[in-house]
Every structure is written in structure tokens, then in C-alpha cells.
Scaffold this active site. Structure first.
Site, PDB file in Angstrom:
ATOM      1  N   GLY A 265       0.790  -1.222   0.000  1.00  0.00           N
ATOM      2  CA  GLY A 265       0.000   0.000   0.000  1.00  0.00           C
ATOM      3  C   GLY A 265       0.821   1.270   0.000  1.00  0.00           C
ATOM      4  O   GLY A 265       2.055   1.232   0.092  1.00  0.00           O
ATOM      5  N   VAL A 267       1.121   3.986   2.083  1.00  0.00           N
ATOM      6  CA  VAL A 267       1.904   4.468   3.220  1.00  0.00           C
ATOM      7  C   VAL A 267       3.178   3.646   3.366  1.00  0.00           C
ATOM      8  O   VAL A 267       4.283   4.182   3.461  1.00  0.00           O
ATOM      9  CB  VAL A 267       1.080   4.415   4.527  1.00  0.00           C
ATOM     10  N   GLU A 288       6.552  -9.804   2.251  1.00  0.00           N
ATOM     11  CA  GLU A 288       5.528 -10.511   1.512  1.00  0.00           C
ATOM     12  C   GLU A 288       5.596 -10.133   0.041  1.00  0.00           C
ATOM     13  O   GLU A 288       5.449 -10.963  -0.834  1.00  0.00           O
ATOM     14  CB  GLU A 288       4.190 -10.033   2.080  1.00  0.00           C
ATOM     15  N   ASN A 378     -10.297  -5.635   3.777  1.00  0.00           N
ATOM     16  CA  ASN A 378      -9.571  -6.552   2.891  1.00  0.00           C
ATOM     17  C   ASN A 378      -9.218  -7.887   3.532  1.00  0.00           C
ATOM     18  O   ASN A 378      -9.146  -8.895   2.865  1.00  0.00           O
ATOM     19  CB  ASN A 378      -8.258  -5.918   2.424  1.00  0.00           C
ATOM     20  N   GLY A 382      -0.859 -10.719   5.847  1.00  0.00           N
ATOM     21  CA  GLY A 382       0.290 -11.237   6.575  1.00  0.00           C
ATOM     22  C   GLY A 382       0.616 -10.451   7.831  1.00  0.00           C
ATOM     23  O   GLY A 382       1.566 -10.781   8.533  1.00  0.00           O
TER      24      GLY A 382
END
Lengths: 500, 500
Positions: A265, A267, A288, A378, A382
């Protein structure tokens, strides 16, 4: 031209039109599809299945690595095919169906899905649909731009359908390191001891007789869209890098820091990019996903190696990768998500984990998933694998959302994904709260003063003051703990809870 | 006669009166004491320190393995010596001080404390006070009835005070397996691959020059008191064993099951005892403590090996152990709590973890620590280490408490220690909820119908029905989520929330 990519001659006869392959999937089956953050997902079969649903009623349980392209989850949801979905998703149409109770979504730690399958604690995989770049001489499957759960899906499945994707470069071969833990109780240690450890095979070893069909594809991965960095994300990155500089100064870390993990994402991406301009060097990553910012770090010479389970890239970054693939390949490996996210390895390597919070509370509990405590965004992804086992667990969020109507820091989170025990640092654009070794009352003060947006700070101080009057290790006023959430639900503005 | 137990002659001169040893402890110091569930705790120095506090103002940060004898925490709390306490406690006087905000208590996963110390994320240990049965020729410390954090405390401490306890049998030597993970980022895999793996030394290897004082003690460990099994605890055990029998029938487990872990306390003890009369055999245990029931399992031939970090025994069971120590020793090992509770090993061995919930909610979230969401009971202990990493994570609780005024199953837990992702089974005397592979709405139905007490069941159904009307992946009515807790706080009876 696909013939070069099927190096086991006996499999050549398995190439069939997509409709024929899709016929293997029957009502009630559990299907495991490749795909992680839109990379390496099955691109042909989902559309065929959706079409079939127009004339035939059937439902499947759908498992993937993580999110797949929106068009896939969206298409299958609209077609009414998905009965059950795990372990992660990111599509708005599917999200709506989940929140309406129409699709049973099982939100799972991303390291755990195949462990549950292996232990037969989930229904077994009937068919695996796996995107591949090639099939080796021995029938091994060479994956494409993600590993995700594909290896175990293929190994566990009764039948495998390969989507052989000619648009994926053959140079991908050698990027993957497929290691599968043995079945318990006779499991040995997972031999990964550094981000660049190679401990497995470059392909998925499967019994080739399970490969029931091969369909030819040439659709490219869908790129991700990334919100631009802004003043707030840059401020968050700045606070975290200042903190890390001080850790080096205090002798707790060296200038190589520790292997980095960063969530997906905007940020997290901005924070990573912040490392391109810092005194640290010879950084490594055990994460990940490999995001755009990782390429900046590699090109700047800051990052020497990145381990992940998938790419998650914008279009320009896909172009950048494939324009110079051999160079980047030397710095990267893709592993099964069970290994990229494995508690054993995360704890052993001592990661600096950076993930995004949806909301956090004054004691450091973090909600990663549920808007208003009820509506799935969502999934936990992880973040739990990393938060519970990292050396330094960091959550980042902007202090407010929706133009200031929502405070991301609340008196009590409306849903807990990460209990305070697992949270070391909380960072907003306002500042950083170092929660290590602090009792809850100490945590509250640091979070309120360092992280809460000024608009909400006085009200939060009032809440905390009233809570402390009631006493307790973790003071709360239960009648008011969710008053901000309730005000938002009723008026669209959390501020209404305290400014009448 | 203590001379036989100090086998390194140069240390003989370190034997001093307790007052002299206590003089090493100064205001502001961080002190690490041995002790886990009252076993092997320092028994002499605490009383001396409490006495000294009558004439001298000083405070310390106190770290232990887990709970120590009530008299120790109680004495030190009353003396006003404890500024900060971690990672676990169980004493009513200390609990009161914590809930009043007088002592800063840091509730930690029991595997993590020494990891944080090793990484210098906590203030370093100035003095370690360690109960020992002997000191070896090379100055190694032979522990007594617990290992806990003693090994790392001694290794990290600037100075070590030994309480050489002559009442502890010398036969204890050889029971312990002291293995310390190396410092990251160059850590190797922890070589434990089975409960009976021996991978370390039978003593704590320390630089003998750090042993600053030795005091002689002859006080026995305080026994624990154990509530008797009753109809409810027996029903819980019955449900769980029926479930496991079915797992064997379904082929998910063999008759040896998987290594068992069981939390401390009456319910867990009753559940374990339930295994003495069952079709399973050659059981093993990889747990935190060895409780009374383990001796029944060993004597019945059901259990072949138990690994733990401490004993936690009633007086009659201490007598039973020491009457036939060599026999039991063949079936047991005590390890550092970092290893008994290590995520890496727990996940590798694939444990069946059984721990007690304080309360749980309809979605399977579990509160292990906070009464009414605010007041600390004991601490999370090892439950998080096990819940997050076990093969089968089970929480047990009676469905009601306080004579029926409290439902242990609530609409929403007032504090989350274990998010629903980590909870596989929830068991009350009413029945068992198998939550594996279920979405939240499915979980709610199973928990309500199988686990909630009949007195609360209709009200819970009503809550859930109202919540579902609002929609969401995890339906809730935030205004009413804590109404049962609020009713209890105001009236002493949760039932007042729905029966006016």
C-alpha cells in the site's frame, strides 16, 4: 511457440481449449488458484467459469494466495459462483457480498492456509489452477510473478490446470525458491537463515500425471495503482527513519538495521522509499511483496537483497523490471507465502515489520480489517504473521481519514487483529509512539500526545482521564469506548461524539 | 554441608549472609529473579529487601519467569519496592496495586521477555537472583524446580546472587536442558524437533566471576492449591476428548495425537486428567508446566514424555515426585521458557494447545486477562505463544461464573488477547464449538448453540439477530456490545442487561 515452454513431451497432449479445462470444475468443488496481489493470477479460467454460470448453477470454494485482480473476484462474485473465499481479498464487489453475508469469507493469516490444508483442517483442494511460465523436463511447474500458495495447492490438488502464460518472460525461471515444510510431527527446521537463503527447487515438483489440462494464455498481469506519497506519508516515513537512526546511535541496531518487512500500500511504500535517502546501507528485506519502492532501493545501492512471495507493481515498474530482469533477479527471490510469512523464520531473522493500521487505540491495539468493527475491508493478510514474531513491530497510519471526520486513533478499537502485546511502535504523521516496555497507562499517554490528531487530542485526554478515575490496569469507560464509532455511524463524523 | 554443592572451590568464599547479598541491590536497579508458578523462586532475598525498605526508600524493576509465591510479590508490594513488574504475576496484593496504577505492570508473552532483553529493548538486568541446587566445577548453575527466565537473566546480569537451596534434591541435576538462541541476525534454527530433544547443557553456563554472592537457603517451594474437578470441568474434558476421538476417526490425527500443551489451573488440569481414561496412547507433552495430572498420565503409561519450563504441583504431588524422582526424571525435561514457548518449536511440533479463557465472544475472540475489560487478573502468560502457533488452539471455560451472574461467553469480549484467527475450538460444559474454516457468521451460530449457558442463550440470539440486520462480515451492535459488562458493573449481574 508454447511448445518450447512445455519441456516434458508427454504433457503436450494436455493442451486444451479453456472451455474444456473449465469443465473439470464442478459444483461444490474447492478450487485453489494462483495469484498474490494481482501477480501471477489465473487469468483465463475465471472468465470462462463466469460465463458458464449463466446457463448452469454451480458454486465453488475459492482459495488463492492473497488478492487477485479485481476483475476476477468481481466477475466470479457477480456470477454468484463463490460460496466460500479465503484467505484474503481486495475487490469491492466481493467485499460487498461478504459484508452482506452472501459469501462466507474466512480471514486467515497468510502463512496458515496451506498448513490447515496439509493437516486436513480445511476441505481438500479438488482442482488447482496455476499460472506458469514453463513446465520442466520432469513436469515441474515454473511459476510466474508470484508464488503465493500455488506450490502447496498444486501438490495437494487432485487435478491441476496450468495456465501457460506466454506473456510472462521465460527468464522468470530461477527466481523462485520452492520449499515445502514436511508434515508434522516429523518436521525439521526450515533452513532459511537469511533473506537470500536458497533452500528449495526453482519449480514446483508435482506428479505430472496430475496435470489434467494446459490452457494457453497471453494476458499480462494487471498493474496495481498506487496513491502518491504526500506530506503525511512523508512525515510518517521521516518519524520512523529518525527513530531508527536513534536506535543505531543507542547501539541497538547497526547501520544495516535488520531485514525489513513492509506491508502493501501507499503508506508502506512511501516509508520504504524513505530509506533511499538515509545513512543505512546493505539493507535486506524479508517481506511478503516487492513493491515499486524496492526498485528504488536496489538502484540506489541501499538494498542488497529482497525476499518475498510476489511482486506488486505499477505498470511503469513492471516495465522497469522486465527491461533489466537479469540485474534485478540477482537481488531477489520469490518463496511460498508459507515461508515468506513463517513465524519460525520471522522470529529467527528478527525483522523490522512495518504494516498499515486501519485504526489503533490508546493502548496500542490495532484493527487491520474491520471498518466500524463490523465491515470487512480486505483481510488481515500477513500482518499477524509479522506482528506476532518480528523484532520490531510497527504500525503506521495517517491520524485522520475522510477529511478529518474519522480519527484513526480511537479510545478502543472496534475490532482487534493485533493485541497490544505485539505492537512496539505506532506512527502517524503527528509523531511516533515507542511503546516498548511500557505499561498500558504509560502507553496511553505516549499515544495520545504523539499520535492523535490535534482535533481529537483534547477529547481523547478527557476520555482517558475519566477512564483512569474508574481504575484498572487498562482503564476504559465501556459505555463510551465506542462513542466515536457510534457518532460516525449515525452522523458521518466522529467529532460529533464530543462537540455537540 | 552446602560445601558439596559448590563444586568450584574459588566460589566458596562468596557465601555471605543474606543481608550482605541484599546490599548489592540498589535503588532503581532492574532485578531478574528465578521462579515460575511458585517453583524455584528466590525465597530468602525478597524478605530481606522488604525489611530493608522499612528504613530505606528504594524501588526496583522486578522481572521473573512467571508467577512467584504470593508471599514474595505480596511482601515486596506492601513494602512499596516494586516500580515495574513483568512478565506475569498472580498475587492479589500486587494485582490491586497494578489496577490502582501504583505498579507499572508490563504484560508480556512469556517467550518474549528475554528476547527483548537480548535486543536491549528493555532495561538491562543489574542483578539476577537465582535459586540453585548446585554450582558445577566450571561455575555452571544447576537450577531447581523451574527454569523460567533464569538462564538468560544470569547470562545478561551484571552480577548474580545465588540462593543455594539445600532443601532441593541434588538429583535435580540433569533434569534441565539449557539452550539459548544466538543473537540475531546470525541465528541458527533451534534444534528441538521433538518434546524429548536434548539440545543444551544441564546447567547455566556463566562467567563465574559474575557470581557476586551465594546465600544458603533451606525453604521448600510453596505448593499450589488446585480447585477440585467438578461436573463442569469433567464435562469440558469429555467434550474435548470426544472431539479428539472423532479427529482420529476422521484420519486427521493418529492415536498418539500430537504433543499436548495445557495451561495452568483447575480446568486445564481436569482436562489433562481426562486423558488417563481414553483410547489414546504414547502421548507426549510440550508445555509450560508439569501439573499434578501429568503424574497420573505418566503412571498410567499414557504419557511417555513431558517437556516444560517448571513444575506446578500441590504438596501431595511434590511428595510423589521426590519419592520416586529418578523414575519421573526419565520422562521429563525442563527448558528455558523462551524454548518451551517458542513460536518456532510450537509450530514445528504441531501442538494441541489447551488454555483457559476468562471470557470469549460469539466470534471466538478470547480475553485471558482483563476483568470487565479494565482490571488485570494475572496476565496473558504463555497462552499467546501457544494460541498463535499451535496446530489446534483450544480455549476452555465454564459457561458462567459468580453463581450465574456472569456469562463467560459475551457478545463482544471487553479485551482481546487472542483474535478469532487464532482460535480453533471453544469448549464449555455446554458443548464444543469447532470453528475451523468457518466465517464469522457461521462461528456465531456454533458458539451460541454449543457453548452459551441456557440462561443467556436467548438474549445472545437476540443480540446476534439485531446485529445481522445491520450487516457486516462480523455483525455487531456497538451500542449494545458491552451492555452485559455494563450491567454487571452497575448491578453485579449480567442478566440485568436483558431481564428488567
Amino acid at each position: 511457440m508454447y511448445r518450447d515452454r512445455i519441456r516434458m513431451p508427454s504433457l503436450m497432449g494436455k493442451v486444451v481449449p479453456p472451455e474444456v479445462a473449465a469443465g473439470l470444475i464442478k459444483d461444490g468443488m474447492t478450487v485453489g488458484m494462483s495469484g498474490f496481489t494481482k501477480s501471477g493470477d489465473a487469468k483465463v479460467l475465471p472468465a470462462i467459469l463466469a460465463e458458464r454460470a449463466q446457463t448452469e448453477h454451480f458454486k465453488i470454494n475459492l482459495l488463492t494466495g492473497a488478492s487477485v485482480s479485481d476483475e476476477i473476484d468481481s466477475l466470479l462474485t457477480k456470477a454468484g459462483i463463490i460460496a466460500r473465499r479465503m484467505p484474503y481479498m481486495g475487490d469491492p464487489t466481493l467485499r460487498k457480498a461478504i459484508n452482506a453475508g452472501e459469501v462466507m469469507y474466512v480471514d486467515q493469516h497468510l502463512s496458515e492456509t496451506v498448513e490447515l490444508l496439509r493437516a486436513k483442517q480445511l476441505a481438500s483442494i479438488d482442482v488447482a489452477i496455476i499460472e506458469a511460465a514453463a513446465i520442466t523436463e520432469e513436469g515441474g511447474i515454473v511459476l510466474t510473478t508470484s508464488v503465493g500458495n500455488s506450490a502447496s495447492f498444486a501438490i495437494f490438488a487432485e487435478k491441476i490446470i496450468i495456465e501457460l502464460n506466454l506473456s510472462q518472460p521465460t527468464e522468470l525461471e530461477g527466481l523462485h525458491d520452492i520449499y515445502i515444510p514436511s508434515r508434522r510431527p516429523y518436521r525439521e527446521a526450515i533452513p532459511v537463515v537469511a533473506p537470500n537463503s536458497r533452500v528449495g527447487t526453482p519449480f514446483i515438483p508435482v506428479d505430472p500425471s496430475k496435470i489434467a489440462a494446459i490452457v494457453i494464455s497471453d494476458r499480462k498481469d494487471n498493474p496495481v495503482k498506487l496513491e502518491k506519497a504526500d506530506d503525511e506519508t512523508n512525515a510518517i516515513a521521516g518519524h520512523l527513519i529518525d527513530f531508527l537512526k536513534n536506535e543505531v546511535k543507542q547501539g541497538r541496531l547497526g547501520n544495516r538495521l535488520a531485514p525489513l518487512q513492509s506491508g502493501v500500500g501507499a503508506v508502506a511504500n512511501a516509508v520504504l522509499r524513505g530509506f533511499t535517502d538515509c545513512p543505512f546501507h546493505d539493507l535486506t528485506m524479508y517481506s511478503e511483496v516487492i513493491q515499486d519502492s524496492v526498485f528504488d532501493l536496489v538502484d540506489s545501492g541501499k538494498l542488497v537483497f529482497a525476499s518475498a512471495t510476489a511482486f506488486s507493481l505499477t505498470q511503469s515498474c513492471w516495465d522497469r523490471l522486465f527491461a533489466d530482469f537479469e540485474k534485478y533477479k540477482r537481488h531477489m527471490v520469490l518463496r511460498p507465502q508459507e515461508i515468506s510469512n513463517h513465524p519460525e523464520v520471522i522470529r529467527r531473522l528478527g525483522l523490522i515489520a512495518i504494516n498499515t493500521a486501519l485504526e489503533a487505540d490508546i493502548y496500542g491495539n490495532v484493527n487491520s480489517t474491520h471498518v466500524g468493527g463490523t465491515h470487512m475491508m480486505n483481510g488481515i493478510g500477513g500482518s499477524g504473521d509479522f506482528a506476532g514474531n518480528a523484532y520490531l513491530t510497527t504500525f503506521v497510519t495517517k491520524s485522520v481519514a475522510k477529511g478529518g471526520a474519522i480519527s484513526s486513533i480511537v479510545p478502543m478499537v472496534s475490532h482487534v487483529d493485533h493485541p497490544e502485546h505485539d505492537v512496539d511502535l505506532l506512527v502517524t504523521e503527528q509523531g511516533l509512539a515507542d511503546l516498548r516496555g511500557l505499561a498500558p497507562r504509560e502507553r496511553a499517554k505516549v499515544v495520545i500526545e504523539n499520535c492523535v490528531h490535534p482535533t481529537f487530542r483534547d477529547a481523547m485526554r478527557d476520555y482517558y482521564k475519566e477512564a483512569v478515575k474508574r481504575g484498572g490496569h487498562t482503564p476504559h469507560v465501556l459505555e463510551k469506548a465506542f462513542s466515536w464509532h457510534i457518532a460516525f455511524r449515525e452522523t458521518g463524523d466522529m467529532r460529533k461524539a464530543f462537540s455537540k
